[in-house]
Write a protein that holds these residues in place. Structure first.
Motif, PDB file in Angstrom:
ATOM      1  N   ALA A   1      -1.204  -2.534  -7.351  1.00 52.97           N
ATOM      2  CA  ALA A   1      -1.316  -1.578  -8.176  1.00 52.97           C
ATOM      3  C   ALA A   1      -1.848  -1.565  -9.384  1.00 52.97           C
ATOM      4  O   ALA A   1      -2.852  -0.700  -9.768  1.00 52.97           O
ATOM      5  CB  ALA A   1       0.272  -1.155  -8.683  1.00 52.97           C
ATOM      6  N   SER A   2      -2.011  -2.858 -10.011  1.00 55.25           N
ATOM      7  CA  SER A   2      -2.883  -3.031 -11.290  1.00 55.25           C
ATOM      8  C   SER A   2      -4.378  -2.835 -11.032  1.00 55.25           C
ATOM      9  O   SER A   2      -5.071  -2.291 -11.641  1.00 55.25           O
ATOM     10  CB  SER A   2      -2.631  -4.407 -12.143  1.00 55.25           C
ATOM     11  OG  SER A   2      -3.168  -4.562 -13.112  1.00 55.25           O
ATOM     12  N   ALA A   3      -4.751  -3.529  -9.917  1.00 55.84           N
ATOM     13  CA  ALA A   3      -6.077  -3.337  -9.514  1.00 55.84           C
ATOM     14  C   ALA A   3      -6.512  -1.885  -9.160  1.00 55.84           C
ATOM     15  O   ALA A   3      -7.831  -1.660  -9.395  1.00 55.84           O
ATOM     16  CB  ALA A   3      -6.479  -4.490  -8.481  1.00 55.84           C
ATOM     17  N   THR A   4      -5.546  -1.119  -8.477  1.00 53.82           N
ATOM     18  CA  THR A   4      -5.953   0.031  -7.856  1.00 53.82           C
ATOM     19  C   THR A   4      -6.199   0.892  -9.233  1.00 53.82           C
ATOM     20  O   THR A   4      -6.854   1.942  -9.007  1.00 53.82           O
ATOM     21  CB  THR A   4      -4.760   0.511  -7.050  1.00 53.82           C
ATOM     22  OG1 THR A   4      -4.537  -0.297  -6.035  1.00 53.82           O
ATOM     23  CG2 THR A   4      -5.128   1.989  -6.577  1.00 53.82           C
ATOM     24  N   ASN A   5      -5.235   0.498 -10.237  1.00 49.51           N
ATOM     25  CA  ASN A   5      -5.330   1.391 -11.582  1.00 49.51           C
ATOM     26  C   ASN A   5      -6.842   1.254 -12.230  1.00 49.51           C
ATOM     27  O   ASN A   5      -7.434   2.211 -12.674  1.00 49.51           O
ATOM     28  CB  ASN A   5      -4.328   1.069 -12.496  1.00 49.51           C
ATOM     29  CG  ASN A   5      -4.091   2.259 -13.504  1.00 49.51           C
ATOM     30  OD1 ASN A   5      -3.869   3.062 -13.372  1.00 49.51           O
ATOM     31  ND2 ASN A   5      -3.838   1.639 -14.807  1.00 49.51           N
ATOM     32  N   ILE A   6      -7.269  -0.150 -11.977  1.00 50.76           N
ATOM     33  CA  ILE A   6      -8.616  -0.147 -12.570  1.00 50.76           C
ATOM     34  C   ILE A   6      -9.780   0.598 -11.597  1.00 50.76           C
ATOM     35  O   ILE A   6     -10.638   1.188 -12.159  1.00 50.76           O
ATOM     36  CB  ILE A   6      -9.004  -1.705 -12.290  1.00 50.76           C
ATOM     37  CG1 ILE A   6      -8.031  -2.375 -13.118  1.00 50.76           C
ATOM     38  CG2 ILE A   6     -10.384  -1.853 -12.905  1.00 50.76           C
ATOM     39  CD1 ILE A   6      -7.704  -2.203 -14.779  1.00 50.76           C
ATOM     40  N   ALA A   7      -9.455   0.604 -10.305  1.00 48.06           N
ATOM     41  CA  ALA A   7     -10.469   1.331  -9.594  1.00 48.06           C
ATOM     42  C   ALA A   7     -10.526   3.008  -9.847  1.00 48.06           C
ATOM     43  O   ALA A   7     -11.489   3.690  -9.838  1.00 48.06           O
ATOM     44  CB  ALA A   7     -10.040   1.318  -8.182  1.00 48.06           C
ATOM     45  N   ALA A   8      -8.901   3.362 -10.239  1.00 44.98           N
ATOM     46  CA  ALA A   8      -8.860   4.851 -10.408  1.00 44.98           C
ATOM     47  C   ALA A   8      -9.696   5.343 -12.045  1.00 44.98           C
ATOM     48  O   ALA A   8     -10.134   6.248 -11.943  1.00 44.98           O
ATOM     49  CB  ALA A   8      -7.438   4.948 -10.850  1.00 44.98           C
ATOM     50  N   PHE A   9      -9.631   4.184 -12.730  1.00 41.83           N
ATOM     51  CA  PHE A   9     -10.442   4.363 -13.967  1.00 41.83           C
ATOM     52  C   PHE A   9     -11.851   4.784 -13.532  1.00 41.83           C
ATOM     53  O   PHE A   9     -12.643   5.695 -14.190  1.00 41.83           O
ATOM     54  CB  PHE A   9     -10.644   3.210 -14.826  1.00 41.83           C
ATOM     55  CG  PHE A   9      -9.460   2.854 -15.662  1.00 41.83           C
ATOM     56  CD1 PHE A   9      -8.851   3.624 -16.711  1.00 41.83           C
ATOM     57  CD2 PHE A   9      -8.563   1.566 -15.565  1.00 41.83           C
ATOM     58  CE1 PHE A   9      -7.796   3.613 -17.419  1.00 41.83           C
ATOM     59  CE2 PHE A   9      -7.554   1.268 -16.358  1.00 41.83           C
ATOM     60  CZ  PHE A   9      -7.113   2.273 -17.245  1.00 41.83           C
ATOM     61  N   ASN A  10     -12.405   3.852 -12.877  1.00 40.62           N
ATOM     62  CA  ASN A  10     -14.033   3.861 -12.308  1.00 40.62           C
ATOM     63  C   ASN A  10     -13.952   5.197 -11.350  1.00 40.62           C
ATOM     64  O   ASN A  10     -15.166   5.903 -11.668  1.00 40.62           O
ATOM     65  CB  ASN A  10     -14.477   2.874 -11.654  1.00 40.62           C
ATOM     66  CG  ASN A  10     -14.599   1.579 -12.741  1.00 40.62           C
ATOM     67  OD1 ASN A  10     -15.752   1.517 -13.127  1.00 40.62           O
ATOM     68  ND2 ASN A  10     -13.726   1.008 -12.911  1.00 40.62           N
TER      69      ASN A  10
ATOM     70  N   PHE B   1       0.829  -1.186   0.193  1.00 34.37           N
ATOM     71  CA  PHE B   1       0.007  -0.022  -0.009  1.00 34.37           C
ATOM     72  C   PHE B   1       1.002   1.284   0.138  1.00 34.37           C
ATOM     73  O   PHE B   1       0.455   2.306  -0.701  1.00 34.37           O
ATOM     74  CB  PHE B   1      -0.913   0.046   1.216  1.00 34.37           C
ATOM     75  CG  PHE B   1      -2.234  -0.833   0.926  1.00 34.37           C
ATOM     76  CD1 PHE B   1      -3.355  -0.269   0.170  1.00 34.37           C
ATOM     77  CD2 PHE B   1      -2.460  -2.005   1.459  1.00 34.37           C
ATOM     78  CE1 PHE B   1      -4.349  -0.876   0.066  1.00 34.37           C
ATOM     79  CE2 PHE B   1      -3.382  -2.833   1.210  1.00 34.37           C
ATOM     80  CZ  PHE B   1      -4.676  -2.351   0.467  1.00 34.37           C
ATOM     81  N   ARG B   2       2.006   1.271   0.795  1.00 37.48           N
ATOM     82  CA  ARG B   2       2.978   2.395   0.610  1.00 37.48           C
ATOM     83  C   ARG B   2       3.439   2.613  -0.681  1.00 37.48           C
ATOM     84  O   ARG B   2       3.966   3.836  -1.038  1.00 37.48           O
ATOM     85  CB  ARG B   2       3.977   2.068   1.827  1.00 37.48           C
ATOM     86  CG  ARG B   2       3.327   2.449   3.105  1.00 37.48           C
ATOM     87  CD  ARG B   2       4.743   2.709   4.105  1.00 37.48           C
ATOM     88  NE  ARG B   2       5.401   1.283   4.297  1.00 37.48           N
ATOM     89  CZ  ARG B   2       5.206   0.669   5.295  1.00 37.48           C
ATOM     90  NH1 ARG B   2       4.308   0.777   6.106  1.00 37.48           N
ATOM     91  NH2 ARG B   2       6.200  -0.574   5.551  1.00 37.48           N
ATOM     92  N   ALA B   3       3.709   1.331  -1.475  1.00 38.98           N
ATOM     93  CA  ALA B   3       4.222   1.545  -2.723  1.00 38.98           C
ATOM     94  C   ALA B   3       3.347   2.264  -3.776  1.00 38.98           C
ATOM     95  O   ALA B   3       3.703   2.957  -4.668  1.00 38.98           O
ATOM     96  CB  ALA B   3       4.463  -0.109  -3.255  1.00 38.98           C
ATOM     97  N   LEU B   4       1.994   2.166  -3.241  1.00 37.08           N
ATOM     98  CA  LEU B   4       0.998   2.979  -4.221  1.00 37.08           C
ATOM     99  C   LEU B   4       1.352   4.715  -4.104  1.00 37.08           C
ATOM    100  O   LEU B   4       1.182   5.419  -5.185  1.00 37.08           O
ATOM    101  CB  LEU B   4      -0.257   2.904  -3.801  1.00 37.08           C
ATOM    102  CG  LEU B   4      -0.905   1.501  -3.645  1.00 37.08           C
ATOM    103  CD1 LEU B   4      -2.272   0.981  -3.504  1.00 37.08           C
ATOM    104  CD2 LEU B   4      -0.543   0.848  -5.228  1.00 37.08           C
TER     105      LEU B   4
END
Length: 385
Positions: free
Chosen positions: A320-329, A189-192
């Motif tokens: 990070a990949s999953a979080t990027n998908i969340a960022a789309f939405n 999470f810190r890496a995000l």
């Protein structure tokens, strides 16, 4: 292809209800605006699904994780198909959305692991091909099925697609190990918050917020400003969807060569396309061309942004990949809200183009700043003779 079937079903679940709002509202005894919340509920549920469920699945084999996520997807759609009232329908939409971020996030890492490094972005694009096909063909066909056989039939069919995707996943996708050298969850999470990762996530939200802020209000613009008839709208939406499909392929190939350059060039082109669309809103032929370009340039950023965030999040690529998908939405929600506020404030139906261009320019500025920062860091770390 097996992974793409799941992507098709998930894309259909997210977008098809927009073409069934009247039928859903009438059947469940709610207003159109309340039925519209079923769209927003899905988009918002993607975020906790990506950030809460994905961390529990990251250390398991990707196949196992995707099977479990498709289980959420099937259960949520079955609940929606059966829903006796609005509250159950809302819950079904929420449960189905929990699969979205993890499926595309884990699926992107899995797809990339199945091919050579110079083909990884194209493999990610293949995963997202199902999502684009859902927009081009699935949504119009789903709306037609809903009008002929009832909206519930659409969700029964989507549930069956989920079962088909499960079977394909088990039968055709090779068993692989989880992402290697993963950091502890807290460190992931810190890496995000790493500058390059954060810049990519924010750029994703801003670029897609800008594009979908424009697209969400394109129907009234096409009818009231451009002068298209109601019967022409579905065909214009197909043109936009064709642009999405083409952009996914073009973006994957460009990102394979150089993801950073692909994202930069596309982030420059997107506000130009959006502003041009607003400027020629009264010219029907040019608007049709610009709709195609909006889909092409906008969605061509997806493979590059996804590849970029995975590369800079070493040890936390899956999260990070999953979080990027969340960022789309999340970006979609922000863009639609700001564009709607501009219209409500009396700035007219062309105003979403100005809002969308503004958001994408901010995203471009972030990418430029991230590139400059990375070059300075590389210069400082290079050994001196």
């Amino acid at each position: 292809m097996a992974l793409s079937i799941g992507g098709f079903g998930i894309g259909l679940t997210e977008f098809v209800i927009a073409g069934l709002l009247t039928e859903v509202a009438s059947d469940l005894g709610v207003t159109i605006s309340q039925a519209g919340h079923l769209v927003g509920a899905y988009a918002l549920a993607v975020v906790p699904g990506a950030l809460i469920i994905t961390p529990f699945l990251m250390r398991r084999p990707p196949n196992y994780a995707l099977v479990l996520l498709l289980g959420f997807f099937v259960a949520g759609n079955l609940l929606s198909a059966w829903a006796p009232n609005y509250e159950v329908m809302f819950a079904g939409r929420f449960v189905a959305a929990l699969a979205h971020g993890g499926y595309f996030g884990i699926g992107a890492v899995l797809a990339g692991s199945l091919v050579p490094k110079d083909k990884q972005a194209s493999a990610v694009a293949a995963l997202f091909a199902g999502l684009t096909i859902a927009n081009v063909l699935g949504v119009p066909v789903g709306a037609l099925v809903g009008q002929q056989f009832g909206w519930r039939m659409v969700f029964w069919i989507i549930s069956a697609l989920g079962v088909l995707a499960l079977a394909g996943l088990v039968a055709l996708v090779p068993r692989t190990k989880p992402e290697q050298d993963q950091l502890p969850v807290a460190q992931q999470f810190r890496a995000l918050a790493r500058p390059q990762v954060l810049a990519s996530l924010l750029t994703t939200a801003l670029v897609f917020g800008g594009m979908f802020g424009v697209f969400t209000y394109i129907e009234p613009l096409l009818r009231e400003v451009t002068g298209y008839s109601a019967s022409a709208i579905p065909w214009l939406l197909v043109i936009f969807g064709a642009g999405l499909f083409a952009g996914n392929i073009v973006g994957g190939k460009a990102a394979d060569k150089n993801a950073d350059n692909a994202v930069l060039i596309l982030s420059i082109l997107l506000p130009v396309v959006i502003l041009t669309l607003g400027a020629v809103a009264g010219v029907p032929v040019l608007v049709a061309i610009l709709l195609f370009l909006l889909g092409l340039v906008g969605f061509a950023t997806v493979p590059g942004l996804q590849a970029r965030v995975m590369r800079h999040a070493q040890g936390a690529a899956t999260l990070a990949s999953a979080t990027n998908i969340a960022a789309f939405n999340l970006g979609n929600t922000i863009g639609v809200s700001l564009a709607g506020a501009a219209i409500a404030a009396g700035y007219g139906l062309v105003s979403p183009a100005l809002v969308g261009a503004g958001l994408t320019v901010i995203g471009l500025a972030l990418i430029v700043a991230a590139r400059i920062s990375a070059r300075r860091k590389n210069t400082l770390t290079q050994p001196t003779n």
